[in-house]
Design an enzyme around this catalytic site. Structure first.
Site, PDB file in Angstrom:
ATOM      1  N   ASN A 226      61.536 -62.724  21.130  1.00  0.00           N
ATOM      2  CA  ASN A 226      62.142 -63.362  22.294  1.00  0.00           C
ATOM      3  C   ASN A 226      63.206 -64.303  21.748  1.00  0.00           C
ATOM      4  O   ASN A 226      62.894 -65.396  21.280  1.00  0.00           O
ATOM      5  CB  ASN A 226      61.047 -64.125  23.056  1.00  0.00           C
TER       6      ASN A 226
ATOM      7  N   ARG B 231      62.397 -59.142  24.485  1.00  0.00           N
ATOM      8  CA  ARG B 231      62.659 -59.633  25.829  1.00  0.00           C
ATOM      9  C   ARG B 231      64.179 -59.629  26.028  1.00  0.00           C
ATOM     10  O   ARG B 231      64.917 -60.216  25.241  1.00  0.00           O
ATOM     11  CB  ARG B 231      62.150 -61.060  25.942  1.00  0.00           C
TER      12      ARG B 231
ATOM     13  N   HIS C  87      61.987 -64.014  35.239  1.00  0.00           N
ATOM     14  CA  HIS C  87      60.569 -64.233  34.889  1.00  0.00           C
ATOM     15  C   HIS C  87      59.719 -63.010  35.243  1.00  0.00           C
ATOM     16  O   HIS C  87      58.511 -63.114  35.453  1.00  0.00           O
ATOM     17  CB  HIS C  87      59.968 -65.461  35.617  1.00  0.00           C
TER      18      HIS C  87
ATOM     19  N   ARG D 235      67.563 -77.556  34.696  1.00  0.00           N
ATOM     20  CA  ARG D 235      68.428 -76.794  35.608  1.00  0.00           C
ATOM     21  C   ARG D 235      68.283 -77.318  37.037  1.00  0.00           C
ATOM     22  O   ARG D 235      67.175 -77.679  37.452  1.00  0.00           O
ATOM     23  CB  ARG D 235      68.080 -75.304  35.588  1.00  0.00           C
TER      24      ARG D 235
ATOM     25  N   GLU E 205      53.637 -63.356  28.486  1.00  0.00           N
ATOM     26  CA  GLU E 205      54.799 -62.453  28.503  1.00  0.00           C
ATOM     27  C   GLU E 205      54.856 -61.612  27.223  1.00  0.00           C
ATOM     28  O   GLU E 205      55.256 -60.445  27.262  1.00  0.00           O
ATOM     29  CB  GLU E 205      56.083 -63.283  28.654  1.00  0.00           C
TER      30      GLU E 205
END
Ligand code: AMP
Length: 396
Positions: A9, A93, A181, A241, A379
């Site tokens: 990732n 990913r 996500h 964010r 994940e």
């Protein structure tokens, strides 16, 4: 010798990796770790499944190791220290698969070129996700690699949930709500039947609350709406964010504050959210420890926005059977969960205070009309599963 799959990732100046041994149907973690500060002060650490350090190295201040140098170190580490395993594939990913990729795909140079098309849609992530794929294609061309997309799980969203109310020629350029996500939601959806078989076949909202935060409405295991849109800056406020903004705010920043695109990008990705509102930190643990009014204001806004988005996603689903919390804040902050569940009383959700304080997994009372759960996401495991299935010729 056991077969193993590596998961990568990669971000702008770091990457995380995991190595899973294939043991029948099981995928067991053999090692995991990260390389950070790749262009400033590179550090590499690898630990085994129990957390014991296997390898650690720091290159010192000012060294520009880059992704390629760090990958070389990782490949060397895998060769030397994990000689008992044969690497049969690498899963990556990749943030954006556009409208084209609704499932993981085995990558070669032509697929990497196709995925380059999505760099303008995710300029802060896509180039860094693709860099190690390209580097490994050069160094180890025989090693199979699989790209797993954060957008793929959301390709089942109906057209109306994907559309912005913009002229057709703009929509035609791919300006759509993609949702992100997806690997986290897919993992949670895959294990939900073990916790709540009824909800897994019904209507669920999953709240992935971490440094990046979003929520997803899932009907019968499929994504039907997401709080994230064209980019991963939409929806909920996050660590740094902003989440959703009135587009007029951006025009104001340009016209009145004379900010250009890069300055606005920095503002909405790195200086806003919990950090911007609190003026203290983008890290929930730091805010929960703080008595400062700014910390309270940031948590208040975060919880309020989660409640508003929950209502919107329940409307998209036409009701709700279960609410699931996951990721760093969702899995660990009992106080945030308590607030969100308390605010959702109007939906028929009755939180079980003690069970919530213990961390669940079920955090609603037996009488609650809507069930609430804490389910840790994974994940990396989702990527490893996809990689194994894709390499075995399945659909990922
Ligand atoms: P993630 O991006 O999923 O790793 O989540 C990171 C976020 O989870 C950060 O805001 C952390 O402060 C938050 N977090 C991790 N552990 C806790 C905890 N015990 N209590 C509150 N927030 C936490």
């Amino acid at each position: 010798m056991a077969d193993a799959i590596a998961v990568l990732n990669a971000g702008s100046s770091s990457f995380k990796f995991s190595l899973f041994a294939l043991d029948g149907e099981d995928l067991a973690v053999v090692a995991r770790g990260q390389a950070e500060g790749l262009n400033t002060s590179p550090r590499f650490v690898a630990r085994d499944g129990a957390g014991a350090t296997l390898d650690e190295k720091a290159w010192g201040e000012g060294v520009k190791l880059g992704h390629d140098g760090a990958l070389d170190h990782l490949v060397g580490f895998l060769r030397e220290r994990l000689a008992g395993h044969r690497l049969v594939g690498v899963g990556h990913r990749v943030v954006h698969g556009g409208t084209e990729y609704s499932a993981p795909v085995r990558v070669d140079a032509s697929i990497v070129a196709a995925l380059e098309k999505y760099v303008p849609l995710a300029p802060l992530h896509q180039p860094h996700n693709l860099a190690p794929i390209r580097a490994l294609l050069q160094r180890l061309p025989q090693l199979p690699q699989v790209a797993c997309f954060d957008t793929a799980f959301h390709r089942t969203m109906p057209p109306v949930a994907q559309a912005f109310a913009l002229p057709r020629e703009i929509t035609g350029r791919g300006v759509l709500r993609y949702g992100f996500h997806g690997l986290s939601y897919e993992y949670v959806a895959s294990v939900l039947p073990r916790f709540d078989a009824g909800a897994a076949r019904g209507r669920v909202v999953v709240a992935h609350l971490g440094n990046g935060s979003s929520m997803c409405a899932i009907a019968d295991g499929r994504s039907v709406a997401s709080t994230m849109g064209f980019t991963a800056a939409d929806g909920l406020p996050m660590g740094t964010r902003s989440g959703s903004l009135d587009p007029g705010v951006v025009l104001y920043l340009m016209d009145e504050l004379r900010m250009d695109a890069r300055a606005i990008e920095k503002l909405i990705y790195q200086q806003s959210g919990l950090l911007g509102v609190s003026g203290i930190s983008g890290d929930m643990r730091a805010l929960e420890r703080s008595d400062a009014p700014g910390a309270k204001a940031a948590i208040d806004l975060y919880a309020y926005r989660i409640g508003r988005e929950l209502g919107s996603l329940v409307a998209a689903l036409g009701g709700i059977d279960a609410l699931v919390f996951t990721a760093g804040i969702g899995e660990n902050s009992a106080s945030l969960r308590q607030r969100v569940c308390g605010d959702a009383a109007w939906l028929g959700l009755a939180p079980d205070v003690q069970a919530n304080a213990r961390g669940g997994p079920c955090i609603s009372t037996p009488e609650s009309r809507v069930r609430a759960w804490v389910i840790p996401t994974n994940e990396e495991l989702m990527i490893a599963r996809h990689t194994r299935r894709t390499l075995a010729g399945g659909s990922g």
